[in-house]
Design a protein around this motif. Structure first.
Motif, PDB file in Angstrom:
ATOM      1  N   GLU A 114       0.833  -1.186   0.000  1.00  0.00           N
ATOM      2  CA  GLU A 114       0.000   0.000   0.000  1.00  0.00           C
ATOM      3  C   GLU A 114       0.880   1.252   0.000  1.00  0.00           C
ATOM      4  N   GLN A 119       0.586   4.840   1.415  1.00  0.00           N
ATOM      5  CA  GLN A 119      -0.240   5.547   2.388  1.00  0.00           C
ATOM      6  C   GLN A 119       0.226   6.990   2.553  1.00  0.00           C
ATOM      7  N   LYS A 144       1.493   9.859   4.674  1.00  0.00           N
ATOM      8  CA  LYS A 144       2.238   9.872   5.929  1.00  0.00           C
ATOM      9  C   LYS A 144       1.434  10.500   7.057  1.00  0.00           C
ATOM     10  N   SER A 204      -1.900  10.833   7.581  1.00  0.00           N
ATOM     11  CA  SER A 204      -3.133  10.220   8.071  1.00  0.00           C
ATOM     12  C   SER A 204      -3.148   8.701   8.030  1.00  0.00           C
ATOM     13  N   GLY A 205      -2.273   8.101   7.231  1.00  0.00           N
ATOM     14  CA  GLY A 205      -2.285   6.652   7.082  1.00  0.00           C
ATOM     15  C   GLY A 205      -3.339   6.168   6.105  1.00  0.00           C
ATOM     16  N   ILE A 206      -4.078   7.082   5.487  1.00  0.00           N
ATOM     17  CA  ILE A 206      -5.092   6.709   4.508  1.00  0.00           C
ATOM     18  C   ILE A 206      -4.398   6.114   3.284  1.00  0.00           C
ATOM     19  N   VAL A 207      -4.941   5.016   2.774  1.00  0.00           N
ATOM     20  CA  VAL A 207      -4.357   4.333   1.621  1.00  0.00           C
ATOM     21  C   VAL A 207      -4.727   5.086   0.347  1.00  0.00           C
ATOM     22  N   SER A 257      -2.972   0.709  -3.775  1.00  0.00           N
ATOM     23  CA  SER A 257      -2.487  -0.603  -3.320  1.00  0.00           C
ATOM     24  C   SER A 257      -2.390  -1.547  -4.504  1.00  0.00           C
ATOM     25  N   CYS A 283       3.532  -0.432  -6.852  1.00  0.00           N
ATOM     26  CA  CYS A 283       3.361   0.607  -5.833  1.00  0.00           C
ATOM     27  C   CYS A 283       4.517   1.598  -5.869  1.00  0.00           C
ATOM     28  N   TYR A 294       4.284   5.571  -6.414  1.00  0.00           N
ATOM     29  CA  TYR A 294       4.941   6.463  -5.444  1.00  0.00           C
ATOM     30  C   TYR A 294       5.883   7.433  -6.159  1.00  0.00           C
ATOM     31  N   PHE A 345       4.014  10.469   0.978  1.00  0.00           N
ATOM     32  CA  PHE A 345       3.596   9.070   1.038  1.00  0.00           C
ATOM     33  C   PHE A 345       4.691   8.148   1.560  1.00  0.00           C
ATOM     34  N   LYS A 354       4.143   0.613   2.184  1.00  0.00           N
ATOM     35  CA  LYS A 354       4.120  -0.392   3.274  1.00  0.00           C
ATOM     36  C   LYS A 354       3.687  -1.731   2.740  1.00  0.00           C
TER      37      LYS A 354
END
Length: 67
Positions: free
Chosen positions: A5, A7, A9, A11-14, A17, A24, A28, A61, A64
């Motif tokens: 995924e 994400q 940084k 908020s951790g929202i994806v 994926s 990925c 990115y 981003f 992960k």
């Protein structure tokens, strides 16, 4: 099979994926940097045709691995 995924940084929202890390990583690389700019020779100040400089990292981003 593992999943990867990208994400945000903060908020951790994806944001994206995929099952392959390379996919990925490509997403990115395309979305975590400012636009490319033409390269200019530091000595002459002239723009060099067909040569580009990667934009600054926006640091938005992280990639992960998730199970």
């Amino acid at each position: 099979m593992s999943r990867y995924e990208v994400q945000f940084k903060s908020s951790g929202i994806v944001a994206f994926s995929a099952t392959e890390r390379a996919i990925c990583q490509h997403w990115y690389d395309c979305n975590n940097f400012a636009p490319e700019t033409p390269y200019s020779d530091p000595d002459t100040g002239e723009i060099v045709p067909d040569k580009w400089v990667k934009g600054e990292c926006l640091n938005l981003f992280i990639v992960k691995r998730v199970k």
